[in-house]
Design an enzyme around this catalytic site. Structure first.
Site, PDB file in Angstrom:
ATOM      1  N   GLU A  87      41.058  13.395 -22.561  1.00  0.00           N
ATOM      2  CA  GLU A  87      39.926  12.587 -22.639  1.00  0.00           C
ATOM      3  C   GLU A  87      38.803  13.940 -22.510  1.00  0.00           C
ATOM      4  O   GLU A  87      38.053  13.828 -22.073  1.00  0.00           O
ATOM      5  CB  GLU A  87      39.665  11.956 -21.042  1.00  0.00           C
ATOM      6  CG  GLU A  87      39.990  13.061 -19.997  1.00  0.00           C
ATOM      7  CD  GLU A  87      39.777  12.518 -18.686  1.00  0.00           C
ATOM      8  OE1 GLU A  87      40.194  11.252 -18.239  1.00  0.00           O
ATOM      9  OE2 GLU A  87      39.574  13.239 -17.855  1.00  0.00           O
ATOM     10  N   PRO A  88      38.943  14.278 -24.068  1.00  0.00           N
ATOM     11  CA  PRO A  88      37.647  15.131 -24.256  1.00  0.00           C
ATOM     12  C   PRO A  88      36.497  14.467 -24.797  1.00  0.00           C
ATOM     13  O   PRO A  88      36.432  13.266 -25.316  1.00  0.00           O
ATOM     14  CB  PRO A  88      38.094  16.002 -25.731  1.00  0.00           C
ATOM     15  CG  PRO A  88      39.092  15.000 -26.528  1.00  0.00           C
ATOM     16  CD  PRO A  88      39.799  14.285 -25.300  1.00  0.00           C
ATOM     17  N   ARG A 105      20.509  22.294 -21.558  1.00  0.00           N
ATOM     18  CA  ARG A 105      21.636  23.137 -21.332  1.00  0.00           C
ATOM     19  C   ARG A 105      21.184  24.679 -21.305  1.00  0.00           C
ATOM     20  O   ARG A 105      21.929  25.405 -20.611  1.00  0.00           O
ATOM     21  CB  ARG A 105      22.544  22.986 -22.363  1.00  0.00           C
ATOM     22  CG  ARG A 105      23.140  21.508 -22.580  1.00  0.00           C
ATOM     23  CD  ARG A 105      24.394  21.342 -23.602  1.00  0.00           C
ATOM     24  NE  ARG A 105      25.290  21.920 -23.041  1.00  0.00           N
ATOM     25  CZ  ARG A 105      26.146  23.278 -23.454  1.00  0.00           C
ATOM     26  NH1 ARG A 105      25.593  23.717 -24.433  1.00  0.00           N
ATOM     27  NH2 ARG A 105      27.034  23.436 -22.998  1.00  0.00           N
ATOM     28  N   GLY A 127      37.460  19.193 -21.923  1.00  0.00           N
ATOM     29  CA  GLY A 127      37.445  20.427 -21.770  1.00  0.00           C
ATOM     30  C   GLY A 127      37.518  21.618 -22.965  1.00  0.00           C
ATOM     31  O   GLY A 127      36.910  22.459 -22.898  1.00  0.00           O
ATOM     32  N   TYR A 135      22.518  26.083 -17.903  1.00  0.00           N
ATOM     33  CA  TYR A 135      23.811  26.887 -18.115  1.00  0.00           C
ATOM     34  C   TYR A 135      23.731  28.316 -18.953  1.00  0.00           C
ATOM     35  O   TYR A 135      24.590  28.742 -19.327  1.00  0.00           O
ATOM     36  CB  TYR A 135      24.863  26.374 -18.911  1.00  0.00           C
ATOM     37  CG  TYR A 135      25.136  24.820 -18.423  1.00  0.00           C
ATOM     38  CD1 TYR A 135      25.347  24.611 -17.278  1.00  0.00           C
ATOM     39  CD2 TYR A 135      24.774  23.838 -19.290  1.00  0.00           C
ATOM     40  CE1 TYR A 135      25.564  23.246 -16.773  1.00  0.00           C
ATOM     41  CE2 TYR A 135      25.070  22.362 -19.063  1.00  0.00           C
ATOM     42  CZ  TYR A 135      25.471  22.140 -17.807  1.00  0.00           C
ATOM     43  OH  TYR A 135      25.718  20.970 -17.183  1.00  0.00           O
ATOM     44  N   ARG A 160      33.012  16.806 -25.375  1.00  0.00           N
ATOM     45  CA  ARG A 160      32.200  17.679 -26.236  1.00  0.00           C
ATOM     46  C   ARG A 160      33.004  17.911 -27.594  1.00  0.00           C
ATOM     47  O   ARG A 160      32.139  17.777 -28.480  1.00  0.00           O
ATOM     48  CB  ARG A 160      32.243  19.137 -25.527  1.00  0.00           C
ATOM     49  CG  ARG A 160      31.479  20.200 -26.170  1.00  0.00           C
ATOM     50  CD  ARG A 160      31.690  21.436 -25.617  1.00  0.00           C
ATOM     51  NE  ARG A 160      31.780  21.534 -24.182  1.00  0.00           N
ATOM     52  CZ  ARG A 160      30.701  21.420 -23.530  1.00  0.00           C
ATOM     53  NH1 ARG A 160      29.454  21.890 -24.074  1.00  0.00           N
ATOM     54  NH2 ARG A 160      30.607  21.597 -22.212  1.00  0.00           N
ATOM     55  N   TYR A 169      25.997  16.470 -24.461  1.00  0.00           N
ATOM     56  CA  TYR A 169      25.151  16.658 -23.507  1.00  0.00           C
ATOM     57  C   TYR A 169      23.904  17.104 -23.740  1.00  0.00           C
ATOM     58  O   TYR A 169      23.299  17.800 -23.051  1.00  0.00           O
ATOM     59  CB  TYR A 169      25.895  17.840 -22.578  1.00  0.00           C
ATOM     60  CG  TYR A 169      27.302  17.386 -22.104  1.00  0.00           C
ATOM     61  CD1 TYR A 169      27.751  16.522 -21.269  1.00  0.00           C
ATOM     62  CD2 TYR A 169      28.516  18.120 -22.925  1.00  0.00           C
ATOM     63  CE1 TYR A 169      29.063  16.202 -20.827  1.00  0.00           C
ATOM     64  CE2 TYR A 169      29.772  17.612 -22.590  1.00  0.00           C
ATOM     65  CZ  TYR A 169      30.098  16.818 -21.525  1.00  0.00           C
ATOM     66  OH  TYR A 169      31.173  16.218 -21.280  1.00  0.00           O
ATOM     67  N   CYS A 216       6.211  22.808 -17.762  1.00  0.00           N
ATOM     68  CA  CYS A 216       5.529  23.709 -16.888  1.00  0.00           C
ATOM     69  C   CYS A 216       6.557  24.424 -15.754  1.00  0.00           C
ATOM     70  O   CYS A 216       6.755  24.185 -14.571  1.00  0.00           O
ATOM     71  CB  CYS A 216       4.606  22.879 -15.978  1.00  0.00           C
ATOM     72  SG  CYS A 216       3.043  22.562 -17.061  1.00  0.00           S
ATOM     73  N   GLU A 217       7.387  25.080 -16.578  1.00  0.00           N
ATOM     74  CA  GLU A 217       8.587  25.807 -15.746  1.00  0.00           C
ATOM     75  C   GLU A 217       8.684  27.052 -16.468  1.00  0.00           C
ATOM     76  O   GLU A 217       8.854  27.006 -17.719  1.00  0.00           O
ATOM     77  CB  GLU A 217       9.721  25.090 -15.617  1.00  0.00           C
ATOM     78  CG  GLU A 217       9.580  23.695 -14.775  1.00  0.00           C
ATOM     79  CD  GLU A 217      10.286  23.823 -13.461  1.00  0.00           C
ATOM     80  OE1 GLU A 217      11.060  24.816 -13.251  1.00  0.00           O
ATOM     81  OE2 GLU A 217      10.611  22.843 -12.949  1.00  0.00           O
TER      82      GLU A 217
HETATM   83  N1  LLP Z   1      36.972  14.353 -17.863  1.00  0.00           N
HETATM   84  C1  LLP Z   1      36.319  14.509 -16.671  1.00  0.00           C
HETATM   85  C2  LLP Z   1      36.992  14.096 -15.777  1.00  0.00           C
HETATM   86  C3  LLP Z   1      35.197  15.239 -16.839  1.00  0.00           C
HETATM   87  O1  LLP Z   1      34.214  15.267 -15.868  1.00  0.00           O
HETATM   88  C4  LLP Z   1      34.720  15.722 -18.122  1.00  0.00           C
HETATM   89  C5  LLP Z   1      33.358  16.525 -18.290  1.00  0.00           C
HETATM   90  C6  LLP Z   1      35.380  15.389 -19.427  1.00  0.00           C
HETATM   91  C7  LLP Z   1      36.459  14.739 -19.022  1.00  0.00           C
HETATM   92  C8  LLP Z   1      34.756  15.766 -20.623  1.00  0.00           C
HETATM   93  O2  LLP Z   1      34.864  17.219 -20.764  1.00  0.00           O
HETATM   94  P1  LLP Z   1      34.374  17.884 -22.249  1.00  0.00           P
HETATM   95  O3  LLP Z   1      35.651  17.680 -23.025  1.00  0.00           O
HETATM   96  O4  LLP Z   1      33.142  17.204 -22.404  1.00  0.00           O
HETATM   97  O5  LLP Z   1      34.411  19.373 -21.951  1.00  0.00           O
HETATM   98  N2  LLP Z   1      26.979  19.056 -19.154  1.00  0.00           N
HETATM   99  C9  LLP Z   1      27.962  20.110 -19.217  1.00  0.00           C
HETATM  100  C10 LLP Z   1      29.390  19.724 -19.509  1.00  0.00           C
HETATM  101  C11 LLP Z   1      29.468  18.863 -18.148  1.00  0.00           C
HETATM  102  C12 LLP Z   1      31.161  18.117 -18.177  1.00  0.00           C
HETATM  103  C13 LLP Z   1      31.413  17.165 -17.055  1.00  0.00           C
HETATM  104  N3  LLP Z   1      32.521  16.542 -17.258  1.00  0.00           N
HETATM  105  C14 LLP Z   1      27.500  21.000 -20.683  1.00  0.00           C
HETATM  106  O6  LLP Z   1      26.450  20.595 -21.230  1.00  0.00           O
HETATM  107  O7  LLP Z   1      28.251  21.773 -20.843  1.00  0.00           O
END
Ligand code: LLP
Length: 869
Positions: free
Chosen positions: A750-751, A789, A714, A793, A753, A849, A820-821
């Site tokens: 577990e990052p 994205r 996250g 979002y 992004r 992503y 076409c949106e």
């Molecule tokens: N762990 C779990 C269980 C997750 O579901 C996720 C992301 C992560 C770790 C990694 O999260 P991060 O560090 O990347 O924020 N498509 C969306 C983001 C969806 C994330 C889904 N889960 C976007 O483009 O912002």
């Protein structure tokens, strides 16, 4: 006619320059004032300088004149004030006796004045007036000695106190308003003094010529009143900040300078918390249509905020978010209020009786809740108790304090409501006591507990920008951020792709749309996370970007991999043959039994997030060490759709079901090895993981079998390279504290992004450039099919014209794709150089992503991917 009057000067317009306490408290600051006066004169203006007292002096005079003071103490206070001004006169190279000798004598005489014994109001006014008299005298002498032909003017000869009905004696002497209609002969009398004058803020006189005080913040108001009386070209308020901001910069460094505001907006911002201008100073300027400028004494050439009439083409939008602390709410449940004539009159009469001014009001048939502004009366007396006792004669009363009012200010608030859903959701997580929306459509206020208000501001500010409710692309209104200004001339960090532009252009030549990933950037991010000593194990959430070369890079950096499907697990083992399965986590959501079977066959770590799999497929888990994903009841993240906690989200076991799960695990013969929580994505506030840790640790204690805690991913990445990056040091600090508290748990994260977002860019080619009805659209060969994205979002990505990086911005446009949106818009209202068919556009920060969420919608091809070693 005096010798300075020439016929030309007489008709020249006036400008009023106002300088506050810190701007008149040192010699260098007076040099700045001198320079500014000379500059305005050379521009053809007549100049009136209005000054505050030297810093700290008004406070000292307030203390000296406070009722009940004893004479010995007042003599000491007067001696200290004398020394202060003598020393300052010497610093300015002036002879104190000649310049301020008479004022020093007046100060001492006032202490011994018979009126002092009863602290008569007119005596207090005479004492308070001395601060500005001292500073204007010193400034006048200093500037004259330095060659400026400038005259000292007594404000009391020109500003007249206005007598108002119902005014208390105190207000009529110490908190007056000034008349804005010039008396007969005013202009001639004023002009006769000269064309360059210095006078006092804060003071004026009544019709009998006795001194009166404008109240705190009064110097701004004095300047505004002089501006109105003189019909000045403008009033310039010189202060120690660059202008008004879209939020308090000390709380929100990303707050943007507001370069243009109309009077009403500025009034709302000043009244709802911003300190830079006193709210009372705006209306004189508004009534006389005199523009008001806010300027920074330490950067005289920087154009700050200009406040003026409303622009005809002003678009609706939130301009600022302000907060006021120290708010007291009084909630009154009416007994039989329904259709009862005069109930509110009964209630409000009691507020009046206790001298309390009501600010916000929320009412229903059964309840009226009002807010009280902080006032001396409230703080220093038991007035609330007395009020509550009085009110209880007509209703049930509850006092809620301390609260803070968070106000969104801007034109057309009602037409923006649909863009405020994320902001409302943010408030939905806190206790909101009162919401009020003013009928002038400029103000939407939420009253919350004071303790939570400050922490909410950076997030709310970000959400407003995100949702385009705060239109920061309007360069006529929004200037640079506080942070950018503080950084000053230091260049912004240059992104990796700026140095590899040639390579990227060649890559685009081989076909677009194409994502390009820079492995050195991935490594750099990985090493940042490796330096967090409190973390025992790090995993990469491959859903962000499963490109095999990225996986290999991160494997070499010691990372494991977090997977959410059997497909991702296969992909990891195919890309990294021989990988130790304990370096793989499986954290699925609503996956089929077969996927758990596949994961268990690989012997990777499996996470359950409900009791269902244990109940229905117990044989799979017998004898296994498992992870359990918990939902502490709330989510975080850059958008509603990426928040994975709380009752609205499908993820995680509610804390209340923990015991039930533990029993089922015992029955099945599985051990809960670790607890996991991932509450959302794109979180920029590192304290989030302290909360997560706290909740997991508490749950772990109740279970007793836990060896490890996984705090999820996250970690946010700002949309703009200039913004403050995620604060890894703060995270390291938080985790070190957590670890010290509970060293028995192994800490995992577990990052996704964070490791890859900045490492990727998307290259697109311009297809068509079309102006339709005044909206210029630059079409590119990949849209929401390539990068979802923005459509999903409202995510913001910066867009650059890579073919014309060196050309200045010349157009404002939307960047749209070929799908076409109507929602197929990658970027709205962006500044770009003039752009043509065939140009290559670069969409920044798309390593996470991006490609992995692309689709074949409209049967368009998937984007290419390339890697730079
Ligand atoms: N762990 C779990 C269980 C997750 O579901 C996720 C992301 C992560 C770790 C990694 O999260 P991060 O560090 O990347 O924020 N498509 C969306 C983001 C969806 C994330 C889904 N889960 C976007 O483009 O912002």
């Amino acid at each position: 006619m005096t010798h300075t009057d020439s016929p030309g000067a007489r008709s020249a317009p006036w400008v009023v320059l106002k300088f506050g306490g810190s701007s008149v408290s040192s010699r260098t600051r007076w040099d700045t004032i001198g320079g500014l006066v000379a500059k305005r004169k050379s521009e053809g203006f007549r100049v009136l300088v209005v000054v505050s007292a030297v810093s700290g002096v008004t406070n000292a005079l307030v203390a000296l004149s406070a009722p009940g003071g004893d004479i010995a103490q007042r003599r000491e206070q007067a001696a200290a004030l004398e020394t202060r001004h003598r020393t300052f006169a010497q610093e300015l190279g002036l002879d104190p006796e000649t310049v301020i000798g008479d004022l020093i004598a007046q100060l001492h005489a006032l202490v011994d004045d018979p009126r002092a014994a009863v602290s008569a109001l007119d005596w207090q006014a005479d004492v308070l007036a001395l601060g500005e008299l001292f500073s204007s005298r010193l400034g006048s002498a200093y500037l004259s000695a330095n060659g400026l032909d400038l005259r000292w003017s007594d404000a009391r000869a020109f500003l007249r106190a206005q007598v108002l009905p119902n005014q208390s004696d105190w207000a009529a002497r110490l908190s007056v308003n000034c008349r804005l209609q010039p008396e007969p002969g005013f202009h001639e009398r004023f002009a006769a003094q000269g064309d360059t004058l210095i006078t006092q803020g804060f003071i004026c006189a009544d019709d009998d010529g006795r001194t009166a005080i404008l109240g705190r913040g009064g110097s701004d108001t004095s300047a505004a009143c002089f501006g109105a009386l003189l019909g000045a070209q403008r009033v310039e308020t010189w202060t120690d900040v660059p202008g008004m901001f879209s939020a308090n910069p000390r709380q929100v460094p990303q707050a943007r300078l507001l370069t243009r505001l109309d009077y009403e907006e500025a009034q709302e911002i000043a009244s709802t918390g911003a300190k830079v201008l006193h709210p009372r100073c705006i209306s004189p300027c508004r009534e006389a249509r005199v523009p008001l400028w806010i300027r920074d004494t330490s950067r005289p050439d920087f154009e700050g905020t200009v406040i003026g009439p409303r622009l005809a083409d002003a678009a609706p939008g939130v301009k600022a978010i302000s907060t006021k602390r120290g708010i007291v709410l009084v909630s009154m449940d009416g007994i039989g209020m329904w259709q009862q004539v005069g109930f509110l009159a009964d209630v409000f009469e009691r507020f009046k009786r206790h001298g309390l001014s009501v600010d916000l009001i929320g009412s229903s048939e059964a309840n009226v809740t009002v807010s009280l502004d902080p006032s001396d009366n409230l703080v220093t007396t038991d007035v609330l108790e007395r009020l509550a006792a009085d009110l209880s004669e007509v209703c049930r009363v509850k006092v809620i304090a301390p609260c803070a009012a968070i106000t969104l200010v801007g034109r057309g608030m009602r037409s923006l409501l649909h863009k405020l859903s994320d902001v409302l959701a943010e408030f939905g997580r806190e206790r909101v006591h009162l919401i009020s929306q003013s009928s002038n459509d400029l103000n939407l206020t939420f009253v919350v507990d004071e303790a939570v208000a400050e922490g909410m501001l950076p997030r709310l500010h970000e959400l407003l920008i995100h949702a385009q409710a705060m239109p920061v692309e309007e360069t006529a209104v929004f200037g640079p951020s506080w942070q950018e200004l503080e950084r000053g001339a230091a260049p912004l960090p240059s992104p990796w792709w700026a140095q590899r532009r040639q390579v990227l252009m060649q890559q685009a030549g081989q076909g677009t749309p194409c994502y390009v990933y820079d492995l050195p950037t991935v490594r750099e991010k990985a090493r940042g996370l490796r330096r967090i000593g409190a973390l025992d194990r790090r995993f990469y959430a491959i859903k962000a970007n499963p490109h095999p070369q990225i996986l290999r890079t991160l494997e070499a950096e010691g990372f494991g991999f977090e997977c959410v499907s059997a497909g991702e697990i296969e992909h990891v083992f195919n890309s990294l043959p021989g990988l130790d399965p304990t370096r793989v986590l499986f954290t699925p959501s609503f996956a089929a039994r077969s996927e758990y079977e596949a994961a268990l066959a690989h012997d990777v770590w499996v996470t359950l997030d409900s009791v269902y799999p244990l109940r229905h497929w117990p044989e799979l888990f017998a004898g296994r060490d498992l992870w359990l994903r918990l939902d502490p009841g709330y989510g975080r993240g850059h958008h509603e759709k990426v928040r994975t906690g709380g009752s609205g989200a499908k993820f995680g076991l509610p804390l209340a079901a923990l015991e039930d799960f533990a029993q089922e695990a015992r029955r099945v013969g599985a051990r809960i090895f670790g607890l996991h929580a991932h509450l959302g994505s794109g979180i920029l506030d590192a304290s989030h993981w302290r909360d997560v840790f706290g909740r997991l640790a508490a749950a772990a204690e109740s279970l007793g079998t836990i060896s490890a805690l996984n705090l999820g991913g996250g970690l946010g990445v700002p949309a703009e390279r200039g913004a403050d990056p995620f604060d890894l040091d703060a995270l390291a600090h938080t985790l070190a504290e957590a670890k010290a508290l509970c060293p028995q748990y192994s800490l995992w994260m577990e990052p996704g992004r964070y490791l890859v977002a900045d490492a990727g860019v998307l290259l697109l080619r311009v297809t068509q450039v079309i102006d339709k009805g005044g909206v210029l659209r630059v079409g590119v060969d990949g849209g929401m099919n390539t990068l979802l994205r923005p459509a999903l979002y409202n995510a913001r990505h910066e867009v650059f014209n890579l073919s014309r990086l060196d050309e200045g911005d010349a157009i404002s446009c939307d960047v749209v794709g070929p799908i076409c949106e109507t929602g197929d818009v990658l970027a709205r209202r962006r500044r770009l150089p003039e752009t043509f068919e065939g140009d290559v556009l670069l969409v920044d920060t798309t390593g996470a992503y991006g490609a992995v969420m692309a689709s074949a919608y409209n049967l368009r091809g998937l984007p290419a991917e390339a890697v730079l070693e």
